[in-house]
Scaffold this motif. Structure first.
Motif, PDB file in Angstrom:
ATOM      1  N   ALA A  96      50.267  42.793  32.639  1.00 51.81           N
ATOM      2  CA  ALA A  96      49.490  43.511  31.257  1.00 51.81           C
ATOM      3  C   ALA A  96      48.649  42.358  30.435  1.00 51.81           C
ATOM      4  CB  ALA A  96      50.114  44.014  29.862  1.00 51.81           C
ATOM      5  N   GLU A  97      48.638  40.737  30.873  1.00 49.66           N
ATOM      6  CA  GLU A  97      47.161  40.079  30.147  1.00 49.66           C
ATOM      7  C   GLU A  97      46.513  40.235  31.200  1.00 49.66           C
ATOM      8  OE1 GLU A  97      48.871  36.290  30.193  1.00 49.66           O
ATOM      9  OE2 GLU A  97      49.469  36.897  27.942  1.00 49.66           O
ATOM     10  N   LEU A  98      46.638  40.332  32.515  1.00 45.68           N
ATOM     11  CA  LEU A  98      45.967  40.521  33.330  1.00 45.68           C
ATOM     12  C   LEU A  98      45.026  41.617  33.679  1.00 45.68           C
ATOM     13  CD1 LEU A  98      44.768  38.148  35.652  1.00 45.68           C
ATOM     14  CD2 LEU A  98      46.695  39.111  37.704  1.00 45.68           C
ATOM     15  N   LYS A  99      45.807  42.380  33.866  1.00 46.73           N
ATOM     16  CA  LYS A  99      44.980  44.395  33.508  1.00 46.73           C
ATOM     17  C   LYS A  99      43.992  43.888  32.220  1.00 46.73           C
ATOM     18  CE  LYS A  99      46.043  48.739  32.206  1.00 46.73           C
ATOM     19  NZ  LYS A  99      47.120  49.702  31.786  1.00 46.73           N
ATOM     20  N   THR A 100      44.298  43.751  31.469  1.00 48.44           N
ATOM     21  CA  THR A 100      43.054  43.031  30.989  1.00 48.44           C
ATOM     22  C   THR A 100      42.071  42.557  30.368  1.00 48.44           C
ATOM     23  OG1 THR A 100      44.921  43.459  28.557  1.00 48.44           O
ATOM     24  CG2 THR A 100      42.906  42.943  28.498  1.00 48.44           C
ATOM     25  N   ILE A 101      42.181  41.401  31.242  1.00 49.23           N
ATOM     26  CA  ILE A 101      41.150  40.120  31.645  1.00 49.23           C
ATOM     27  C   ILE A 101      39.875  40.922  32.689  1.00 49.23           C
ATOM     28  CG2 ILE A 101      40.603  38.953  33.127  1.00 49.23           C
ATOM     29  CD1 ILE A 101      43.376  37.404  32.003  1.00 49.23           C
ATOM     30  N   TYR A 102      40.519  42.318  33.434  1.00 47.63           N
ATOM     31  CA  TYR A 102      39.699  42.743  34.140  1.00 47.63           C
ATOM     32  C   TYR A 102      39.380  43.536  33.408  1.00 47.63           C
ATOM     33  CZ  TYR A 102      42.200  40.135  38.278  1.00 47.63           C
ATOM     34  OH  TYR A 102      43.132  39.111  38.147  1.00 47.63           O
ATOM     35  N   ALA A 110      42.589  52.030  35.473  1.00 40.25           N
ATOM     36  CA  ALA A 110      43.145  52.628  36.315  1.00 40.25           C
ATOM     37  C   ALA A 110      42.824  51.457  37.562  1.00 40.25           C
ATOM     38  CB  ALA A 110      42.969  53.851  37.321  1.00 40.25           C
ATOM     39  N   LEU A 111      41.927  51.046  37.886  1.00 40.71           N
ATOM     40  CA  LEU A 111      41.096  50.566  38.829  1.00 40.71           C
ATOM     41  C   LEU A 111      42.519  48.666  38.495  1.00 40.71           C
ATOM     42  CD1 LEU A 111      39.678  49.240  41.663  1.00 40.71           C
ATOM     43  CD2 LEU A 111      37.805  49.277  40.134  1.00 40.71           C
ATOM     44  N   ALA A 112      41.441  48.344  36.971  1.00 41.26           N
ATOM     45  CA  ALA A 112      42.152  47.122  36.483  1.00 41.26           C
ATOM     46  C   ALA A 112      43.885  46.941  36.595  1.00 41.26           C
ATOM     47  CB  ALA A 112      42.165  46.895  34.666  1.00 41.26           C
ATOM     48  N   SER A 113      44.594  48.114  36.259  1.00 42.95           N
ATOM     49  CA  SER A 113      45.803  47.603  37.004  1.00 42.95           C
ATOM     50  C   SER A 113      46.329  47.651  38.231  1.00 42.95           C
ATOM     51  CB  SER A 113      46.336  48.984  36.081  1.00 42.95           C
ATOM     52  OG  SER A 113      47.902  48.924  36.388  1.00 42.95           O
ATOM     53  N   SER A 114      45.470  48.413  38.789  1.00 46.83           N
ATOM     54  CA  SER A 114      45.766  48.428  40.254  1.00 46.83           C
ATOM     55  C   SER A 114      45.217  47.081  40.543  1.00 46.83           C
ATOM     56  CB  SER A 114      45.057  49.103  40.868  1.00 46.83           C
ATOM     57  OG  SER A 114      44.413  49.114  42.696  1.00 46.83           O
ATOM     58  N   VAL A 115      44.406  45.720  40.642  1.00 46.19           N
ATOM     59  CA  VAL A 115      43.909  44.775  40.812  1.00 46.19           C
ATOM     60  C   VAL A 115      44.403  43.670  40.559  1.00 46.19           C
ATOM     61  CG1 VAL A 115      41.910  42.987  40.177  1.00 46.19           C
ATOM     62  CG2 VAL A 115      41.219  45.204  40.996  1.00 46.19           C
ATOM     63  N   ALA A 116      44.849  44.250  39.015  1.00 48.71           N
ATOM     64  CA  ALA A 116      46.372  43.004  38.591  1.00 48.71           C
ATOM     65  C   ALA A 116      47.675  43.066  39.651  1.00 48.71           C
ATOM     66  CB  ALA A 116      46.657  43.210  37.365  1.00 48.71           C
TER      67      ALA A 116
END
Length: 229
Positions: A96-102, A110-116
């Protein structure tokens, strides 16, 4: 058609240490010799003082760089160890932290979650080190490299004023040494700017100004005391 780009970020570690070492070598040795010369020392005394300054300065630069950069490396290792522990204990929160950063960088949710997810599957610790902690192989602390670069370039820089002491006659020593040292500093600023891709004039002005100030102050001290070293 293949697009080739030239970046200089990978040079920052050794370039900083090298420029600092060479600059200090020229400025400290030239200033030391000028101060001793202004106090009335002969050529032999100037060379003894200059060589002593070269050896002491090179060792000081190496030790200082190694200690300071090692402290940075210790901090990086501690952060990585803590991050690795957090990844093992709570991977969902770390994802979740990584997703938030992106997402903050402009990706939709959706893309942030996929990249993370994909980066976590590839190398979770590397992803968090780079994007959460700002640690990468390019900018990682390298104590030995920094120490060797600083000591080596200090010695090279310090040798230049000493060479002038050997070549210049006594009547021209003070002004000749000051002028040649400023020339060496200007050349250093030019080379550093070219290597780092920064403005040349600003780099040259920066190193020559502080070098001139240091030499003037040290020569003033020698003149003030006015005794043989």
């Amino acid at each position: 058609m293949r697009h080739s780009e030239r970046h200089r970020t990978h040079r920052t570690g050794w370039l900083r240490a090298a420029v600092l070492g060479a600059n200090d070598g020229i400025v400290s040795t030239a200033s030391l010799v000028l101060g001793v010369a202004a106090a009335g020392a002969d050529t032999r005394g100037l060379l003894v003082a200059g060589v002593a300054g070269l050896v002491a300065g090179a060792m000081s630069m190496a030790a200082g760089e190694y200690v300071s950069v090692s402290s940075q490396a210790d901090t990086e290792r501690a952060d990585l160890a803590r991050e690795g522990k957090e990844l093992a204990e709570n991977p969902t929160q770390e994802h979740a932290e990584l997703k938030t950063i992106y997402a903050k960088r402009g990706l939709d949710e959706a893309l942030a979650s996929s990249v993370a997810t994909q980066l976590t599957q590839h190398d979770a610790l590397a992803a968090h080190a780079r994007d959460e902690l700002g640690i990468s192989d390019t900018l990682a602390a390298k104590p030995v490299q920094a120490a060797l670069a600083s000591a080596g370039t200090f010695a090279v820089g310090a040798a230049l004023p000493l060479l002038m002491v050997l070549l210049l006659p006594g009547s021209l020593l003070m002004w000749g040494l000051a002028g040649s040292s400023l020339f060496f500093l200007a050349l250093l600023g030019f080379l550093a700017a070219r290597a780092g891709g920064s403005p040349v004039i600003a780099s040259v002005m920066r190193v020559t100004f502080w070098g001139a100030l240091a030499m003037a102050l040290t020569a003033g001290v020698g003149t003030l005391f006015g005794v043989a070293a």
